[in-house]
Write a protein that holds these residues in place. Structure first.
Motif, PDB file in Angstrom:
ATOM      1  N   ILE A 391       0.373  -1.536  12.838  1.00 22.22           N
ATOM      2  CA  ILE A 391      -0.679  -2.413  13.361  1.00 22.22           C
ATOM      3  C   ILE A 391      -0.621  -3.686  12.538  1.00 22.22           C
ATOM      4  N   SER A 392      -0.543  -4.825  13.206  1.00 30.57           N
ATOM      5  CA  SER A 392      -0.484  -6.108  12.507  1.00 30.57           C
ATOM      6  C   SER A 392      -1.691  -6.944  12.867  1.00 30.57           C
ATOM      7  N   VAL A 393      -2.182  -7.699  11.882  1.00 30.55           N
ATOM      8  CA  VAL A 393      -3.235  -8.681  12.173  1.00 30.55           C
ATOM      9  C   VAL A 393      -2.825 -10.029  11.604  1.00 30.55           C
ATOM     10  N   LEU A 394      -3.246 -11.065  12.283  1.00 28.55           N
ATOM     11  CA  LEU A 394      -3.021 -12.421  11.784  1.00 28.55           C
ATOM     12  C   LEU A 394      -4.345 -12.887  11.190  1.00 28.55           C
ATOM     13  N   ILE A 395      -4.287 -13.414   9.957  1.00 29.70           N
ATOM     14  CA  ILE A 395      -5.516 -13.865   9.284  1.00 29.70           C
ATOM     15  C   ILE A 395      -5.262 -15.206   8.590  1.00 29.70           C
ATOM     16  N   ASP A 396      -6.321 -15.822   8.126  1.00 28.49           N
ATOM     17  CA  ASP A 396      -6.213 -17.051   7.334  1.00 28.49           C
ATOM     18  C   ASP A 396      -5.401 -16.743   6.080  1.00 28.49           C
ATOM     19  N   GLU A 397      -4.436 -17.599   5.735  1.00 27.19           N
ATOM     20  CA  GLU A 397      -3.533 -17.253   4.631  1.00 27.19           C
ATOM     21  C   GLU A 397      -4.251 -17.093   3.300  1.00 27.19           C
ATOM     22  N   LYS A 398      -5.433 -17.725   3.176  1.00 25.36           N
ATOM     23  CA  LYS A 398      -6.070 -17.635   1.861  1.00 25.36           C
ATOM     24  C   LYS A 398      -6.636 -16.236   1.584  1.00 25.36           C
ATOM     25  N   TYR A 399      -6.756 -15.414   2.611  1.00 25.20           N
ATOM     26  CA  TYR A 399      -7.256 -14.046   2.401  1.00 25.20           C
ATOM     27  C   TYR A 399      -6.138 -13.003   2.360  1.00 25.20           C
ATOM     28  N   MET A 400      -4.891 -13.459   2.412  1.00 28.06           N
ATOM     29  CA  MET A 400      -3.806 -12.491   2.569  1.00 28.06           C
ATOM     30  C   MET A 400      -3.736 -11.460   1.437  1.00 28.06           C
ATOM     31  N   GLU A 401      -3.736 -11.945   0.206  1.00 31.25           N
ATOM     32  CA  GLU A 401      -3.582 -10.996  -0.911  1.00 31.25           C
ATOM     33  C   GLU A 401      -4.781 -10.063  -1.001  1.00 31.25           C
ATOM     34  N   LEU A 402      -5.969 -10.601  -0.734  1.00 32.72           N
ATOM     35  CA  LEU A 402      -7.176  -9.773  -0.745  1.00 32.72           C
ATOM     36  C   LEU A 402      -7.045  -8.665   0.304  1.00 32.72           C
ATOM     37  N   ALA A 403      -6.568  -9.038   1.482  1.00 36.42           N
ATOM     38  CA  ALA A 403      -6.417  -8.060   2.572  1.00 36.42           C
ATOM     39  C   ALA A 403      -5.424  -6.974   2.176  1.00 36.42           C
ATOM     40  N   VAL A 404      -4.313  -7.372   1.590  1.00 36.83           N
ATOM     41  CA  VAL A 404      -3.274  -6.389   1.234  1.00 36.83           C
ATOM     42  C   VAL A 404      -3.838  -5.411   0.198  1.00 36.83           C
ATOM     43  N   ARG A 405      -4.526  -5.944  -0.810  1.00 36.00           N
ATOM     44  CA  ARG A 405      -5.078  -5.063  -1.863  1.00 36.00           C
ATOM     45  C   ARG A 405      -6.124  -4.108  -1.280  1.00 36.00           C
ATOM     46  N   ALA A 406      -6.999  -4.652  -0.443  1.00 33.95           N
ATOM     47  CA  ALA A 406      -8.073  -3.825   0.127  1.00 33.95           C
ATOM     48  C   ALA A 406      -7.488  -2.712   0.996  1.00 33.95           C
ATOM     49  N   LEU A 407      -6.488  -3.036   1.789  1.00 36.93           N
ATOM     50  CA  LEU A 407      -5.892  -2.031   2.685  1.00 36.93           C
ATOM     51  C   LEU A 407      -5.107  -0.994   1.884  1.00 36.93           C
ATOM     52  N   HIS A 408      -4.420  -1.443   0.853  1.00 35.97           N
ATOM     53  CA  HIS A 408      -3.653  -0.524   0.007  1.00 35.97           C
ATOM     54  C   HIS A 408      -4.590   0.526  -0.565  1.00 35.97           C
ATOM     55  N   LYS A 409      -5.773   0.081  -0.982  1.00 43.28           N
ATOM     56  CA  LYS A 409      -6.764   0.991  -1.563  1.00 43.28           C
ATOM     57  C   LYS A 409      -7.361   1.883  -0.468  1.00 43.28           C
ATOM     58  N   ALA A 410      -7.765   1.257   0.638  1.00 46.54           N
ATOM     59  CA  ALA A 410      -8.444   2.010   1.702  1.00 46.54           C
ATOM     60  C   ALA A 410      -7.566   3.153   2.225  1.00 46.54           C
ATOM     61  N   PHE A 411      -6.272   2.935   2.279  1.00 48.05           N
ATOM     62  CA  PHE A 411      -5.387   3.990   2.789  1.00 48.05           C
ATOM     63  C   PHE A 411      -4.858   4.892   1.672  1.00 48.05           C
ATOM     64  N   GLY A 412      -5.407   4.743   0.483  1.00 44.74           N
ATOM     65  CA  GLY A 412      -5.082   5.651  -0.625  1.00 44.74           C
ATOM     66  C   GLY A 412      -3.619   5.631  -1.019  1.00 44.74           C
ATOM     67  N   LEU A 413      -2.986   4.477  -0.886  1.00 47.43           N
ATOM     68  CA  LEU A 413      -1.537   4.446  -1.133  1.00 47.43           C
ATOM     69  C   LEU A 413      -1.162   4.570  -2.599  1.00 47.43           C
ATOM     70  N   GLU A 414      -2.079   4.192  -3.486  1.00 44.43           N
ATOM     71  CA  GLU A 414      -1.697   4.282  -4.898  1.00 44.43           C
ATOM     72  C   GLU A 414      -1.663   5.729  -5.373  1.00 44.43           C
ATOM     73  N   ASN A 415      -2.339   6.626  -4.634  1.00 45.77           N
ATOM     74  CA  ASN A 415      -2.423   8.014  -5.097  1.00 45.77           C
ATOM     75  C   ASN A 415      -1.475   8.955  -4.385  1.00 45.77           C
ATOM     76  N   SER A 416      -1.183   8.647  -3.112  1.00 43.76           N
ATOM     77  CA  SER A 416      -0.487   9.643  -2.305  1.00 43.76           C
ATOM     78  C   SER A 416       0.855  10.018  -2.923  1.00 43.76           C
ATOM     79  N   GLU A 417       1.189  11.305  -2.858  1.00 45.70           N
ATOM     80  CA  GLU A 417       2.434  11.782  -3.430  1.00 45.70           C
ATOM     81  C   GLU A 417       3.518  11.746  -2.369  1.00 45.70           C
ATOM     82  N   GLN A 418       4.726  11.489  -2.781  1.00 49.62           N
ATOM     83  CA  GLN A 418       5.861  11.534  -1.846  1.00 49.62           C
ATOM     84  C   GLN A 418       6.318  12.948  -1.647  1.00 49.62           C
TER      85      GLN A 418
END
Ligand code: ADP
Ligand code: ASP
Ligand code: MG
Length: 418
Positions: A391-418
């Motif tokens: 799923i892709s979204v287009l947003i204002d570029e000034k929020y890009m890094e904030l969006a990436v960090r928030a989504l990374h956290k929301a989907f639990g990517l820092e914890n999930s095991e491979q």
């Protein structure tokens, strides 16, 4: 004798010291009894410098001449690496794209590889030589040098590996594998031990510049086992350890069955949005707007058309930011008057953020979780596009890094095991 293709990126080739390290690593593989073909990039910053020089002479450089200039960075790299190997007592020989030859089409600055003649390379390998082939370049039917687009050495390496039926293509770079997202943006990003070919294809196409998308296409089409790994480790680390390091692109989908639904977050800063306002809502309009854009060899990505009001509608699409000016010219010259559009507006300060995962096929609610996360951060969504696994979204570029960090956290990517 098993053959490996090694590719070293700009940072890995960034200084003569680093090139000597690359030579030590390559010599280690050769000493262990493997045949090795090396595909290096230009030294870091060099391709940008060369393109910059061209633009000092011509704001919109002639594509053939630009390729003549941009391709030279790799010619320096191959010579230096070959000499570093000779200095270690190895037999080595370097070739530019046209010397191999690597045949391409004539789409300068974004040429596609059509064929690779392996005769010379095989002869050298069989004579015990290490062969070094310039990345990023080839030659068209008329003998013109053509480059493969930024990051194109990845594609050269995988294509060479396919042509030579290599055991594996090892993409050595300045990170130790493919991460859940760019580790330079999210420090909690986690390395993936494997990533499916499909996910890698999506991530590369959505902006994860760790691999050029065409290299992933080649890997898929020719089933080339491809691994992304670090060039910054001790060049003399044990071969077995090195062979199992990094991230392997896998062709088995079930490797991901028990894993996180989302594998990664990709983003692309280089987007631009164009809106054609007040176009008549009738059959053929999309074709009349996008046909001339495609004819100019510009890739269109996201597209939306609004509900019509009194027979008129707005038509919005995105293009790579570098093609924005050209797209506007095309629309002005070929489209505006022809279809009777009101006006054309554009925005070059937009970015695309995408969540990717094969697990999306069997899970619902991913889109709503993504949209909720963005709304909690107060980020407005300008456009949306989806496929089976992204799923892709287009947003204002000034929020890009904030969006990436928030989504990374929301989907639990820092914890999930491979
Ligand atoms: P090279 O010069 O070796 O080709 P690139 O700069 O093209 O290297 O690609 C490596 C870079 O890709 C990393 O330094 C990292 O910042 C970036 N990158 C973007 N997305 C990812 C990701 N998902 N995983 C790892 N690296 C990523
Ligand atoms: N040197 C080229 C570039 O900077 C190709 C590559 O590095 O892969 O884009
Ligand atoms: Mg690269």
């Amino acid at each position: 004798m098993a053959l490996y293709v090694h590719k070293y990126g700009g940072t890995s080739m960034g200084s003569t010291e680093r090139i000597k390290n690359v030579a030590m690593r390559v010599a280690k593989w050769h000493d262990a009894g493997y045949q090795v073909v090396v595909v290096p990039s230009a030294m870091s910053g060099e391709t940008n410098r060369l393109i910059g020089l061209a633009k000092e002479i011509m704001a919109q450089p002639d594509p053939r001449e630009l390729d003549m200039i941009a391709s030279t960075g790799e010619q320096v790299s191959i010579g230096l690496l070959s000499m570093a190997l000779l200095a270690l007592g190895k037999q080595a020989v370097s070739y530019t794209g046209w010397q191999v030859p690597i045949k391409t089409d004539s789409a300068f600055t974004k040429a596609r590889i059509q064929s690779i003649d392996d005769a010379k390379v095989r002869r050298d390998l069989d004579a015990g030589k290490i062969v070094i082939i310039a990345g990023f370049q080839g030659v068209d039917d008329n003998g013109n040098i053509a480059t493969l687009g930024r990051g194109g050495s990845d594609t050269s390496a995988v294509a060479v590996a396919a042509a030579l039926k290599a055991q594996e293509c090892l993409i050595y770079t300045d990170v130790d594998g493919v991460y859940t997202t760019d580790p330079r943006v999210v420090s909690e990003a986690r390395r993936l031990k494997t990533v499916t070919f499909e996910e890698m294809l999506e991530m590369a196409s959505l902006g994860s510049k760790v691999l050029q998308i065409r290299s992933v296409e080649f890997a898929g089409n020719y089933r080339v086992p491809t691994r992304v790994l670090s060039s910054l480790t001790d060049p003399l680390i044990a071969l077995e350890e090195e062979k199992n390091s990094g991230t392997l692109i896998s062709f088995e989908e079930d490797t991901h069955m028990e894993q996180a639904v989302i594998s990664g977050i990709a983003f692309n800063r280089d987007e631009a949005k164009i809106t054609v306002l007040g176009v008549p809502d009738k059959p053929g309009i999309a074709y009349q707007i996008l046909g001339p854009v495609a004819d100019a060899n510009i890739e269109v990505d996201m597209i939306i058309q609004n509900q019509s009001v009194e027979g008129k509608t707005d038509f919005t699409f995105t293009v790579p930011r570098g093609e924005y000016a050209k797209s506007m010219d095309v629309l002005d010259q070929h489209v505006k008057a022809h279809i009777g559009a009101g006006s054309i507006s554009g925005d070059t300060k937009v970015s695309k953020v995408s969540v990717v995962g094969v697990g999306m096929r069997s899970h619902v609610g991913i889109a709503s979780k993504m949209f909720r996360t963005l709304s909690e951060e107060g980020i407005n969504i300008l456009m949306i596009s989806t496929s089976e696994i992204k799923i892709s979204v287009l947003i204002d570029e000034k929020y890009m890094e904030l969006a990436v960090r928030a989504l990374h956290k929301a989907f639990g990517l820092e914890n999930s095991e491979q």
